[in-house]
Design a protein around this motif. Structure first.
Motif, PDB file in Angstrom:
ATOM      1  N   VAL A 201       0.834  -1.205   0.000  1.00 44.13           N
ATOM      2  CA  VAL A 201       0.000   0.000   0.000  1.00 44.13           C
ATOM      3  C   VAL A 201       0.867   1.252   0.000  1.00 44.13           C
ATOM      4  O   VAL A 201       0.632   2.192  -0.762  1.00 44.13           O
ATOM      5  N   ARG A 202       1.890   1.260   0.856  1.00 46.29           N
ATOM      6  CA  ARG A 202       2.763   2.432   0.927  1.00 46.29           C
ATOM      7  C   ARG A 202       3.503   2.621  -0.397  1.00 46.29           C
ATOM      8  O   ARG A 202       3.683   3.747  -0.874  1.00 46.29           O
ATOM      9  N   ALA A 203       3.944   1.517  -1.001  1.00 45.27           N
ATOM     10  CA  ALA A 203       4.647   1.597  -2.281  1.00 45.27           C
ATOM     11  C   ALA A 203       3.750   2.210  -3.350  1.00 45.27           C
ATOM     12  O   ALA A 203       4.179   3.080  -4.130  1.00 45.27           O
TER      13      ALA A 203
ATOM     14  N   GLY B  80      -4.247  15.484 -11.296  1.00 47.35           N
ATOM     15  CA  GLY B  80      -5.380  14.568 -11.341  1.00 47.35           C
ATOM     16  C   GLY B  80      -4.977  13.156 -11.687  1.00 47.35           C
ATOM     17  O   GLY B  80      -5.783  12.230 -11.568  1.00 47.35           O
ATOM     18  N   LYS B  81      -3.724  12.970 -12.084  1.00 48.93           N
ATOM     19  CA  LYS B  81      -3.311  11.649 -12.545  1.00 48.93           C
ATOM     20  C   LYS B  81      -3.293  10.629 -11.407  1.00 48.93           C
ATOM     21  O   LYS B  81      -3.616   9.459 -11.599  1.00 48.93           O
ATOM     22  N   MET B  82      -2.928  11.077 -10.197  1.00 52.99           N
ATOM     23  CA  MET B  82      -2.823  10.126  -9.083  1.00 52.99           C
ATOM     24  C   MET B  82      -4.180   9.585  -8.639  1.00 52.99           C
ATOM     25  O   MET B  82      -4.246   8.561  -7.965  1.00 52.99           O
ATOM     26  N   ILE B  83      -5.271  10.265  -9.023  1.00 52.86           N
ATOM     27  CA  ILE B  83      -6.593   9.784  -8.604  1.00 52.86           C
ATOM     28  C   ILE B  83      -7.404   9.210  -9.770  1.00 52.86           C
ATOM     29  O   ILE B  83      -8.557   8.850  -9.598  1.00 52.86           O
ATOM     30  N   SER B  84      -6.802   9.143 -10.959  1.00 53.73           N
ATOM     31  CA  SER B  84      -7.532   8.609 -12.105  1.00 53.73           C
ATOM     32  C   SER B  84      -7.736   7.104 -11.935  1.00 53.73           C
ATOM     33  O   SER B  84      -6.842   6.396 -11.464  1.00 53.73           O
ATOM     34  N   PRO B  85      -8.911   6.590 -12.271  1.00 51.31           N
ATOM     35  CA  PRO B  85      -9.161   5.147 -12.149  1.00 51.31           C
ATOM     36  C   PRO B  85      -8.116   4.308 -12.874  1.00 51.31           C
ATOM     37  O   PRO B  85      -7.731   3.239 -12.409  1.00 51.31           O
ATOM     38  N   GLN B  86      -7.645   4.817 -14.019  1.00 49.06           N
ATOM     39  CA  GLN B  86      -6.641   4.082 -14.792  1.00 49.06           C
ATOM     40  C   GLN B  86      -5.369   3.876 -13.983  1.00 49.06           C
ATOM     41  O   GLN B  86      -4.847   2.767 -13.877  1.00 49.06           O
ATOM     42  N   ASN B  87      -4.866   4.951 -13.384  1.00 41.15           N
ATOM     43  CA  ASN B  87      -3.617   4.853 -12.621  1.00 41.15           C
ATOM     44  C   ASN B  87      -3.804   4.071 -11.327  1.00 41.15           C
ATOM     45  O   ASN B  87      -2.908   3.334 -10.893  1.00 41.15           O
ATOM     46  N   LEU B  88      -4.951   4.236 -10.686  1.00 31.09           N
ATOM     47  CA  LEU B  88      -5.220   3.483  -9.459  1.00 31.09           C
ATOM     48  C   LEU B  88      -5.265   1.988  -9.749  1.00 31.09           C
ATOM     49  O   LEU B  88      -4.730   1.170  -8.980  1.00 31.09           O
ATOM     50  N   THR B  89      -5.874   1.618 -10.863  1.00 32.35           N
ATOM     51  CA  THR B  89      -5.946   0.206 -11.245  1.00 32.35           C
ATOM     52  C   THR B  89      -4.561  -0.339 -11.554  1.00 32.35           C
ATOM     53  O   THR B  89      -4.213  -1.464 -11.162  1.00 32.35           O
ATOM     54  N   ILE B  90      -3.753   0.442 -12.259  1.00 27.42           N
ATOM     55  CA  ILE B  90      -2.386   0.023 -12.591  1.00 27.42           C
ATOM     56  C   ILE B  90      -1.580  -0.197 -11.313  1.00 27.42           C
ATOM     57  O   ILE B  90      -0.866  -1.201 -11.173  1.00 27.42           O
ATOM     58  N   ALA B  91      -1.690   0.736 -10.374  1.00 32.07           N
ATOM     59  CA  ALA B  91      -0.934   0.629  -9.124  1.00 32.07           C
ATOM     60  C   ALA B  91      -1.359  -0.603  -8.334  1.00 32.07           C
ATOM     61  O   ALA B  91      -0.519  -1.345  -7.810  1.00 32.07           O
ATOM     62  N   CYS B  92      -2.659  -0.842  -8.233  1.00 27.87           N
ATOM     63  CA  CYS B  92      -3.154  -1.995  -7.476  1.00 27.87           C
ATOM     64  C   CYS B  92      -2.725  -3.306  -8.125  1.00 27.87           C
ATOM     65  O   CYS B  92      -2.323  -4.253  -7.437  1.00 27.87           O
ATOM     66  N   ALA B  93      -2.804  -3.358  -9.442  1.00 27.36           N
ATOM     67  CA  ALA B  93      -2.410  -4.584 -10.143  1.00 27.36           C
ATOM     68  C   ALA B  93      -0.922  -4.855  -9.975  1.00 27.36           C
ATOM     69  O   ALA B  93      -0.502  -6.010  -9.828  1.00 27.36           O
ATOM     70  N   ALA B  94      -0.116  -3.799  -9.958  1.00 28.40           N
ATOM     71  CA  ALA B  94       1.334  -3.965  -9.877  1.00 28.40           C
ATOM     72  C   ALA B  94       1.786  -4.541  -8.544  1.00 28.40           C
ATOM     73  O   ALA B  94       2.750  -5.306  -8.484  1.00 28.40           O
ATOM     74  N   VAL B  95       1.102  -4.180  -7.459  1.00 26.31           N
ATOM     75  CA  VAL B  95       1.555  -4.610  -6.123  1.00 26.31           C
ATOM     76  C   VAL B  95       0.636  -5.662  -5.499  1.00 26.31           C
ATOM     77  O   VAL B  95       0.739  -5.958  -4.309  1.00 26.31           O
TER      78      VAL B  95
END
Length: 538
Positions: free
Chosen positions: A153-155, A482-497
């Motif tokens: 989560v922190r990452a 706005g990029k840090m809260i975009s669904p696209q970036n949030l999904t990418i971050a969650c999938a990565a970790v």
């Protein structure tokens, strides 16, 4: 000849603006509300824009289709031409495992997790944003931080927040190149103003990252290297965007930030064991302890050095003029548009910078990279084709959004909305970054937000007496937050970790920082639109 109208619906600017905004509303609702895939939302919005242009604005169907075609072609070249070749370079480093060597090299710079967050998420993330963009920095940096022992989560939070300051010049300057094209403003003018806004974020973000990693203690103990890193990044980004090249802004800033950080003795000091134990709850990868030959480390850094060298040579006046000599200019077929004053619009002519465009220079760097890393020609071509396949939906999204933007701009829809929005007067300076922020939050792309709202911002600025360059730049500078809260970036971050389905948890952690930094950017733009900070503008 098609003559643009500002009030085609019942002679009312308000009603006309309401109808003109329908394509944008449809795209934003489909993306943010219905959660439709971006390429499908883009195509639906394009259809809506074409219908509004034909039925409400009276634009002939052949000219409407021609407008969409020109936007799609611009999306392919130079925009996606840059993205594909940049990501190709990265894929070759992964293929030869030189990316792993680079990751281990970063891991050995410091064992302090707060410094590692700066090196990996801020500096290397900016380098990845410069080369690839489109979510790659968040995915790659999140994985690297987890390998260093960070809690997933922190990452993810650190990677998302770090991916702000470099976004406007990401993918070899793609967002600002798009902004200049859709607004008709000179690229150097737009990049210059953006380069006087986003560097101010770079002063704050490193300090915010060490706070996110270790709270008050992290800020108290590592504020010096964080500030030095941010200042070096900001100065380099400002200098490159204003005096060298928008395409080199993030590369130069990332390297300068990393170099300054490593030069601070406090950054190289071993971290106290209690710090690591308190901050990191993940498991550190044993792979990081492998030793790499010095020659291989040099080769791992070589792709980025080659890109810097090639782009630097391309900026030499004699070379720049020689490259520009290959640029072709065409009268775009089936398109003859004039604005309400009877002046021809820029869309009637299409300029094709065959050699001087950033994508061709990155392609040359990629060929050199293949030679340096020992990638066989057949393998290199296969990786290029695989890159295109990987980006197939992104390609469809970008071309559909650019086609939508061109139809709205050339039919007069964007001008109508801009004249209506101009009624905000002085308040427009405050709202301008918010519009860009909203666009990126929904679309996940500063490039898309600039294509959608760039012309609108310029029209509104001219009607309200504000600087067109300032509001165009504010659209991009506000958008990066706005990029840090975009669904696209949030999904990418969650999938990565490995946090699939936890996007809501991440959103709650990063949303306050996104809004707080947006307010800062709004105040900066308001100040720059007034005598208070107008001295900052070129």
């Amino acid at each position: 000849m098609y003559v643009q109208e500002l009030e085609p619906v019942a002679g009312s600017l308000g009603l006309s603006a309401l109808v003109a905004a329908l394509p944008l509303v449809i795209v934003l609702v489909l993306l943010g509300g219905v959660r439709m895939k971006a390429h499908l939302a883009g195509l639906t919005g394009l259809l809506a824009a074409a219908l509004v242009a034909w039925l409400a604005y009276g634009m002939p169907l052949d000219q409407t289709a021609s407008s969409a075609a020109q936007g799609a072609v611009f999306g392919l070249f130079p925009i996606l031409w840059i993205v594909v070749n940049a990501l190709w370079v990265y894929r070759m480093t992964v293929r030869t495992r030189h990316f792993d060597i680079l990751r281990r090299s970063f891991g050995r710079l410091s064992d302090d997790p707060r410094i590692q967050a700066l090196v990996v998420a801020f500096c290397f993330g900016a380098l990845l944003e410069a080369l690839a963009g489109f979510g790659a920095p968040v995915a790659i940096c999140s994985v690297m931080l987890v390998a260093l022992g960070f809690d997933p989560v922190r990452a993810a939070v650190v990677a998302l927040v770090a991916n702000t300051a470099p976004v406007a010049f990401g993918a070899m300057g793609t967002p600002v190149v798009t902004l200049a094209q859709v607004t008709g403003l000179p690229l150097d003018d737009v990049a210059s103003v953006v380069g006087r806004q986003t560097p101010l974020l770079a002063l704050v973000v490193p300090l915010l990252l060490v706070w996110l990693v270790d709270g008050r203690r992290g800020l108290r103990e590592t504020w010096v290297p964080a500030l030095v890193c941010g200042v070096a990044f900001a100065v380099a980004q400002f200098a490159a965007s204003n005096h060298v090249s928008a395409q080199l802004a993030d590369i130069g800033a990332a390297l300068a930030g990393a170099g300054a950080l490593v030069a601070v003795p406090q950054a190289r000091r071993p971290a106290e064991e209690p710090v690591r134990a308190a901050v990191l709850t993940g498991v550190r990868s044993e792979e990081l302890d492998e030793d790499d030959p010095r020659g291989e480390v040099v080769r791992a850094y070589s792709p980025y050095a080659l890109i810097v060298a090639i782009f630097s040579v391309a900026q030499i006046p004699a070379v720049k003029d020689w490259l520009a000599g290959a640029t072709q200019t065409y009268d775009w077929p089936f398109l003859d548009v004039v604005d309400p004053r009877g002046e021809a619009v820029g869309g009637n002519v299409f300029t094709w910078p065959i050699v001087s465009t950033g994508g061709t220079l990155v392609l040359l760097a990629g060929v050199c990279t293949a030679l340096v890393l020992g990638v066989h020609a057949r393998v290199a071509v296969k990786e290029w084709a695989a890159t295109v396949y990987e980006l197939r939906f992104a390609i469809l999204t970008v071309t559909s959004v650019l086609a939508l933007a061109y139809v709205m701009n050339l039919s007069g829809q964007a001008a109508t909305i801009g004249h209506f929005v101009a009624a905000a007067g002085a308040g427009l300076a405050f709202l301008s970054p918010v519009l860009g922020w909203f666009g990126v939050a929904v679309s996940g792309s500063d490039t898309s937000a600039n294509a959608l709202f760039g012309a609108l911002q310029v029209t509104a600025a001219r009607e309200s007496g504000l600087s067109p360059e300032l509001l165009a730049a504010a659209n991009s500078s506000g958008g990066v937050l706005g990029k840090m809260i975009s669904p696209q970036n949030l999904t990418i971050a969650c999938a990565a970790v490995g946090l699939a389905g936890k996007e809501g948890d991440l959103l709650r952690k990063v949303l306050p920082w996104s809004v707080a930094l947006l307010m800062v950017m709004c105040l900066i733009v308001v100040g720059q639109s007034s005598p208070v900070l107008s001295w900052m503008l070129p």
